[in-house]
Scaffold this motif. Structure first.
Motif, PDB file in Angstrom:
ATOM      1  N   ARG A 139       0.827  -1.211   0.000  1.00  0.00           N
ATOM      2  CA  ARG A 139       0.000   0.000   0.000  1.00  0.00           C
ATOM      3  C   ARG A 139       0.861   1.261   0.000  1.00  0.00           C
ATOM      4  N   ASN A 140       1.941   1.237   0.771  1.00  0.00           N
ATOM      5  CA  ASN A 140       2.837   2.389   0.816  1.00  0.00           C
ATOM      6  C   ASN A 140       3.459   2.665  -0.549  1.00  0.00           C
ATOM      7  N   ASN A 141       3.855   1.597  -1.236  1.00  0.00           N
ATOM      8  CA  ASN A 141       4.442   1.770  -2.560  1.00  0.00           C
ATOM      9  C   ASN A 141       3.433   2.362  -3.538  1.00  0.00           C
ATOM     10  N   ILE A 142       2.208   1.869  -3.483  1.00  0.00           N
ATOM     11  CA  ILE A 142       1.145   2.392  -4.352  1.00  0.00           C
ATOM     12  C   ILE A 142       0.907   3.871  -4.057  1.00  0.00           C
ATOM     13  N   LYS A 143       0.863   4.218  -2.761  1.00  0.00           N
ATOM     14  CA  LYS A 143       0.600   5.607  -2.382  1.00  0.00           C
ATOM     15  C   LYS A 143       1.761   6.521  -2.770  1.00  0.00           C
ATOM     16  N   SER A 144       2.994   6.009  -2.728  1.00  0.00           N
ATOM     17  CA  SER A 144       4.145   6.811  -3.168  1.00  0.00           C
ATOM     18  C   SER A 144       3.965   7.255  -4.610  1.00  0.00           C
ATOM     19  N   ILE A 145       3.502   6.339  -5.443  1.00  0.00           N
ATOM     20  CA  ILE A 145       3.287   6.653  -6.856  1.00  0.00           C
ATOM     21  C   ILE A 145       2.120   7.627  -7.013  1.00  0.00           C
ATOM     22  N   GLU A 146       1.012   7.358  -6.323  1.00  0.00           N
ATOM     23  CA  GLU A 146      -0.172   8.225  -6.436  1.00  0.00           C
ATOM     24  C   GLU A 146       0.147   9.643  -5.967  1.00  0.00           C
ATOM     25  N   ASP A 147       0.879   9.763  -4.857  1.00  0.00           N
ATOM     26  CA  ASP A 147       1.203  11.088  -4.336  1.00  0.00           C
ATOM     27  C   ASP A 147       2.192  11.819  -5.242  1.00  0.00           C
ATOM     28  N   THR A 148       3.076  11.073  -5.882  1.00  0.00           N
ATOM     29  CA  THR A 148       4.016  11.692  -6.824  1.00  0.00           C
ATOM     30  C   THR A 148       3.268  12.317  -7.991  1.00  0.00           C
ATOM     31  N   LEU A 149       2.181  11.683  -8.425  1.00  0.00           N
ATOM     32  CA  LEU A 149       1.366  12.255  -9.506  1.00  0.00           C
ATOM     33  C   LEU A 149       0.716  13.568  -9.082  1.00  0.00           C
ATOM     34  N   SER A 150       0.660  13.813  -7.773  1.00  0.00           N
ATOM     35  CA  SER A 150       0.065  15.048  -7.263  1.00  0.00           C
ATOM     36  C   SER A 150       1.062  16.203  -7.214  1.00  0.00           C
ATOM     37  N   VAL A 151       2.351  15.909  -7.322  1.00  0.00           N
ATOM     38  CA  VAL A 151       3.350  16.984  -7.210  1.00  0.00           C
ATOM     39  C   VAL A 151       4.214  17.139  -8.460  1.00  0.00           C
ATOM     40  N   ILE A 152       4.276  16.122  -9.313  1.00  0.00           N
ATOM     41  CA  ILE A 152       5.107  16.237 -10.509  1.00  0.00           C
ATOM     42  C   ILE A 152       4.383  17.084 -11.547  1.00  0.00           C
ATOM     43  N   ASP A 153       5.125  17.934 -12.216  1.00  0.00           N
ATOM     44  CA  ASP A 153       4.540  18.868 -13.180  1.00  0.00           C
ATOM     45  C   ASP A 153       4.574  18.281 -14.588  1.00  0.00           C
ATOM     46  N   LYS A 154       3.397  18.212 -15.232  1.00  0.00           N
ATOM     47  CA  LYS A 154       3.290  17.625 -16.567  1.00  0.00           C
ATOM     48  C   LYS A 154       4.138  18.385 -17.583  1.00  0.00           C
ATOM     49  N   ASN A 155       4.149  19.711 -17.490  1.00  0.00           N
ATOM     50  CA  ASN A 155       4.950  20.505 -18.425  1.00  0.00           C
ATOM     51  C   ASN A 155       6.443  20.245 -18.247  1.00  0.00           C
ATOM     52  N   ALA A 156       6.863  20.040 -16.997  1.00  0.00           N
ATOM     53  CA  ALA A 156       8.271  19.728 -16.740  1.00  0.00           C
ATOM     54  C   ALA A 156       8.632  18.368 -17.315  1.00  0.00           C
ATOM     55  N   VAL A 157       7.714  17.416 -17.209  1.00  0.00           N
ATOM     56  CA  VAL A 157       7.945  16.092 -17.802  1.00  0.00           C
ATOM     57  C   VAL A 157       8.105  16.216 -19.311  1.00  0.00           C
ATOM     58  N   ASP A 158       7.243  17.006 -19.924  1.00  0.00           N
ATOM     59  CA  ASP A 158       7.304  17.195 -21.372  1.00  0.00           C
ATOM     60  C   ASP A 158       8.639  17.810 -21.785  1.00  0.00           C
ATOM     61  N   ARG A 159       9.083  18.818 -21.054  1.00  0.00           N
ATOM     62  CA  ARG A 159      10.377  19.450 -21.356  1.00  0.00           C
ATOM     63  C   ARG A 159      11.521  18.466 -21.176  1.00  0.00           C
ATOM     64  N   ALA A 160      11.449  17.652 -20.132  1.00  0.00           N
ATOM     65  CA  ALA A 160      12.502  16.666 -19.882  1.00  0.00           C
ATOM     66  C   ALA A 160      12.585  15.639 -21.016  1.00  0.00           C
ATOM     67  N   VAL A 161      11.426  15.175 -21.472  1.00  0.00           N
ATOM     68  CA  VAL A 161      11.392  14.211 -22.580  1.00  0.00           C
ATOM     69  C   VAL A 161      12.025  14.822 -23.827  1.00  0.00           C
ATOM     70  N   GLN A 162      11.717  16.075 -24.094  1.00  0.00           N
ATOM     71  CA  GLN A 162      12.255  16.729 -25.289  1.00  0.00           C
ATOM     72  C   GLN A 162      13.773  16.880 -25.230  1.00  0.00           C
TER      73      GLN A 162
END
Length: 285
Positions: free
Chosen positions: A106-129
């Motif tokens: 459960r802790n591992n699942i919540k780590s991933i779910e909570d990360t989706l709450s703080v990671i920025d989609k635009n930053a991910v896009d820039r990183a991929v580029q």
């Protein structure tokens, strides 16, 4: 904007790095969640013994343009709050194995779910580029963070990206001096304050390479100096604060970056993955 925006998680993660005045506001918000949507900025300032300007500064620190957008986010987070049983649970002495299995999962699942709450989609896009356009990719990490870098190297090398991971101070320093414009340096550090990482960071800054930081949602020197910041969320529990606490979230971010690059370059990636799969399969016959 975060993928699954949740202001309550952001406040929890950021609290320890706030100014004393901002922390007063944060503590009151977390302890009085239900009443916050009904308070004006002046009411909240009075209740926290701060000022209107201090409350507004707190809202902006949390990534909001003003008090209204902050309140809207609070209301949305309250509406989607999970049951207490879904909160992080630390491992206790003498726990039954079935409890350990359940809580760790459960802790591992919540780590991933909570990360989706703080990671920025635009930053991910820039990183991929920038990863797609890079001449070379280097990953820097110490301890458990270094192991995440090793996983990243294995993934990206399979799709023909020139990359390597450095996990000790001496190799990091020497690798950093050889970087150039067009290269990408990915720093992996939960705290963003590891001395070896910051030492290497200073060298990389002078080379002109693009710096990506994978680090806890917090104020840190690494986050301040990186070109792109990919935030993770980690539990505040004792045993998980070591290798387990941030590893799952960091590995998830690496998987997101790999999948983003692979998807954008699918035609070539498919060819590379087939080649690497076939050579391994042929040697195992």
């Amino acid at each position: 904007m975060s993928i699954h925006d949740n202001i309550l998680i952001k406040i929890r993660e950021m609290k320890d790095s706030l100014t004393p005045v901002e922390k007063m506001v944060a503590d009151y918000v977390l302890q009085n969640l239900e009443e916050i949507p009904h308070l004006s900025i002046k009411n909240l300032a009075q209740l926290t013994k701060t000022s209107d300007a201090s409350v507004l500064r707190f809202c902006k620190t949390m990534g909001y343009s003003g008090y209204r957008s902050f309140i809207v986010s609070i209301s949305a987070s309250l509406g989607s709050m999970e049951e207490p049983k879904d909160s992080y649970t630390d491992i206790q002495p003498g726990d039954d194995l079935s409890v350990i299995i359940s809580n760790t999962s459960r802790n591992n699942i919540k780590s991933i779910e909570d990360t989706l709450s703080v990671i920025d989609k635009n930053a991910v896009d820039r990183a991929v580029q920038v990863l797609r356009q890079s001449n070379r990719i280097v990953f820097f990490g110490i301890g458990a963070s270094g192991l995440v870098g090793v996983d990243a190297e294995q993934k990206f090398s399979r799709i023909n990206k020139m990359c390597h991971t450095y996990t000790d101070r001496h190799s990091q320093l020497t690798a950093a001096t050889l970087l150039d414009k067009g290269d990408v340096a990915v720093f992996i550090s939960n705290s963003g304050a590891t001395s070896e990482i910051l030492e290497t960071l200073e060298i990389v800054k002078k080379t002109g390479a693009t710096i990506i930081a994978i680090t806890k949602y917090n104020k840190s020197e690494l986050a301040d100096k990186a070109n792109i910041v990919l935030n993770i969320s980690t539990p505040e529990v004792t045993i998980r604060s070591g290798a387990m606490g941030s590893r799952i979230a960091m590995l998830t971010v690496i998987d997101i970056l790999f999948a983003g690059v692979a998807s954008a370059e699918y035609k070539n990636v498919k060819k590379y993955l087939t080649k690497t799969h076939n050579i391994i399969a042929s040697k195992n016959r």
